[in-house]
Design an enzyme around this catalytic site. Structure first.
Site, PDB file in Angstrom:
ATOM      1  N   LYS A  63       0.839  -1.209   0.000  1.00  0.00           N
ATOM      2  CA  LYS A  63       0.000   0.000   0.000  1.00  0.00           C
ATOM      3  C   LYS A  63       0.869   1.252   0.000  1.00  0.00           C
ATOM      4  O   LYS A  63       0.547   2.228  -0.689  1.00  0.00           O
ATOM      5  CB  LYS A  63      -0.931  -0.013   1.209  1.00  0.00           C
ATOM      6  CG  LYS A  63      -1.994  -1.099   1.124  1.00  0.00           C
ATOM      7  CD  LYS A  63      -2.775  -1.195   2.415  1.00  0.00           C
ATOM      8  CE  LYS A  63      -3.784  -2.347   2.340  1.00  0.00           C
ATOM      9  NZ  LYS A  63      -4.523  -2.498   3.616  1.00  0.00           N
ATOM     10  N   HIS A 110       0.793  -7.761  17.470  1.00  0.00           N
ATOM     11  CA  HIS A 110      -0.314  -8.712  17.447  1.00  0.00           C
ATOM     12  C   HIS A 110      -0.768  -8.960  18.867  1.00  0.00           C
ATOM     13  O   HIS A 110       0.029  -8.994  19.802  1.00  0.00           O
ATOM     14  CB  HIS A 110       0.031 -10.019  16.730  1.00  0.00           C
ATOM     15  CG  HIS A 110       1.330 -10.645  17.116  1.00  0.00           C
ATOM     16  ND1 HIS A 110       1.500 -11.397  18.249  1.00  0.00           N
ATOM     17  CD2 HIS A 110       2.539 -10.612  16.506  1.00  0.00           C
ATOM     18  CE1 HIS A 110       2.741 -11.828  18.315  1.00  0.00           C
ATOM     19  NE2 HIS A 110       3.406 -11.353  17.268  1.00  0.00           N
TER      20      HIS A 110
END
Length: 123
Positions: A63, A110
């Site tokens: 991206k 995470h």
């Protein structure tokens, strides 16, 4: 002229990664990770959290580059590596991207069901 910066961010549901691994096994891992990344993840207590973080990292850098996961960028265009303190960074494997690993800053996290990656790219 100053440095031009691009950003990319991605969040991944670790459960989705776990299901893909359960369905496709090592073929899934070999499709989205390099051998070094697979070796690193296999050594972790929760392998799928590490796989998901690397998955998110590759999405985020695609991206930032502006290509997404197409137009010349692939899962193996870059590799997530960690220094001796565990800090992640990218090794650029596909030189046709025209970027250097030191121009990409990466942060991974995470927790629970999700992994997230943030990329800052200096052009």
């Amino acid at each position: 002229m100053g440095v031009h910066r691009e950003v990319g961010v991605d969040i991944v549901d670790i459960r989705r990664i776990r299901l893909s691994y359960e369905r496709y096994g090592d073929k899934f891992l070999q499709r989205v990770l390099t051998e070094s990344e697979i070796d690193y993840c296999r050594k972790k207590k929760d392998m799928m959290s590490s796989v998901a973080a690397r998955f998110a990292a590759k999405e985020a850098v695609s991206k930032a580059i502006g290509s997404g996961m197409s137009r010349g960028f692939s899962w193996k265009s870059v590799e997530v590596v960690n220094d001796k303190h565990g800090k992640p960074s990218f090794r650029v494997l596909d030189k046709t991207l025209g970027i250097a690993g030191e121009k990409i800053r990466l942060s991974l996290s995470h927790n629970g069901d999700y992994a997230v990656a943030f990329v800052l790219l200096d052009l």
